[in-house]
Design a protein around this motif. Structure first.
Motif, mmCIF file in Angstrom:
data_model
loop_
_atom_site.group_PDB
_atom_site.id
_atom_site.type_symbol
_atom_site.label_atom_id
_atom_site.label_comp_id
_atom_site.label_asym_id
_atom_site.label_seq_id
_atom_site.Cartn_x
_atom_site.Cartn_y
_atom_site.Cartn_z
ATOM 1 N N GLY A 197 -1.386 1.857 10.747
ATOM 2 C CA GLY A 197 -0.568 2.394 9.674
ATOM 3 C C GLY A 197 -1.212 3.481 8.848
ATOM 4 O O GLY A 197 -0.691 3.856 7.792
ATOM 5 N N ARG A 247 -1.800 5.840 3.851
ATOM 6 C CA ARG A 247 -1.418 4.551 4.412
ATOM 7 C C ARG A 247 0.106 4.426 4.423
ATOM 8 O O ARG A 247 0.757 4.662 3.380
ATOM 9 C CB ARG A 247 -2.044 3.431 3.578
ATOM 10 C CG ARG A 247 -1.953 2.066 4.170
ATOM 11 C CD ARG A 247 -2.897 1.103 3.468
ATOM 12 N NE ARG A 247 -2.704 1.087 2.027
ATOM 13 C CZ ARG A 247 -3.436 0.355 1.195
ATOM 14 N NH1 ARG A 247 -4.424 -0.380 1.672
ATOM 15 N NH2 ARG A 247 -3.190 0.370 -0.107
ATOM 16 N N ASN A 248 0.657 4.119 5.597
ATOM 17 C CA ASN A 248 2.107 3.974 5.764
ATOM 18 C C ASN A 248 2.885 5.176 5.225
ATOM 19 O O ASN A 248 3.807 5.031 4.417
ATOM 20 C CB ASN A 248 2.597 2.692 5.073
ATOM 21 C CG ASN A 248 1.928 1.453 5.629
ATOM 22 O OD1 ASN A 248 1.804 1.305 6.830
ATOM 23 N ND2 ASN A 248 1.495 0.569 4.746
#
Length: 249
Positions: A197, A247-248
């Motif tokens: 991710g 992140r993500n």
């Protein structure tokens, strides 16, 4: 009165020099150029090139000096840095006294910006007597990295965090932000993270002719970045790199 001008010169592209920086260079009585050993001779050469391009004041002198290296073997990181800063301040003082004396304006050309992960301001305040200090801001590696990737750094309404490779390696992903900028990474601290991710935007020698950029999912491009980084460092003898992790996203 002695005045020390700390002049941000960007990340390697002479066209990143601001008009304010050019004025400050030409206002100096003395420009000091640090030498960091044969392996980092490119950094001194860039400063020489900038002076050759923008310096028009015939009264401004240029002098070079050897910068002491930090003892990487010191177990206490903060003590090692503190001792190194004392040694650098003493070296600056000797160079200024030798070439200028106790009065006038001396300039140091600072890679990136003097305010962001650079020790020049802390070192300057260790000089005795302490000079008046002028700061001319410069383009940072963060700006150059985001421009190279055409990347908006922050998500809408969201914070980002700037840290070092050492802190990322020792503490993992920092809390409070999904976007992390990593600087001063002596290795590849991103390899210590679970890559699931996470995307990375990495760059080295930003703004220089040898600029390298790589981006993608960390799981896919992390090994490639590590290999490219190792090869580039072996070829040049040094490397300056930074990266953004999201992140993500």
């Amino acid at each position: 009165m002695l005045t020390l001008s700390l002049i941000g010169i960007g990340c390697g592209d002479p066209e990143q020099i601001t008009l304010a920086a050019i004025r400050a260079i030409n206002a100096a009585d003395l420009v000091l150029i640090p030498r960091k050993g044969r392996q980092k001779s490119d950094l001194a050469e860039l400063r020489r090139m900038i002076c050759a391009d923008v310096l028009t004041n015939e009264k401004t002198r240029i002098a070079e000096f050897d910068l002491p290296a930090r003892d990487a073997g010191e177990a206490d990181y903060h003590k090692g840095v503190d001792d190194w800063h004392d040694a650098v301040a003493a070296t600056w003082s000797r160079a200024i006294e030798r070439h200028l004396g106790g009065e006038g304006r001396v300039a140091l050309l600072i890679w990136g910006d003097p305010s962001l992960y650079d020790s020049s301001l802390r070192i300057a305040r260790r000089l005795n007597p302490m000079p008046a200090i002028d700061v001319i801001p410069g383009i940072t590696s963060i700006q150059a990295l985001c421009a190279a990737h055409a990347l908006p750094l922050n998500e809408i309404g969201e914070p980002f965090l700037v840290t070092t490779g050492r802190r990322l390696r020792e503490g993992g992903w920092p809390s409070g932000a999904d976007t992390v900028v990593v600087m001063l990474d002596g290795g590849t601290a991103f390899e210590s993270l679970d890559p699931a991710g996470i995307r990375i935007w990495w760059g080295a020698y930003l703004g220089m002719p040898d600029q390298i950029i790589v981006s993608g999912a960390l799981a896919d491009v992390g090994p490639r970045i590590a290999a490219v980084r190792q090869e580039a460092r072996a070829r040049h003898g040094w490397i300056m790199d930074s990266y953004v992790l999201k992140r993500n996203p």
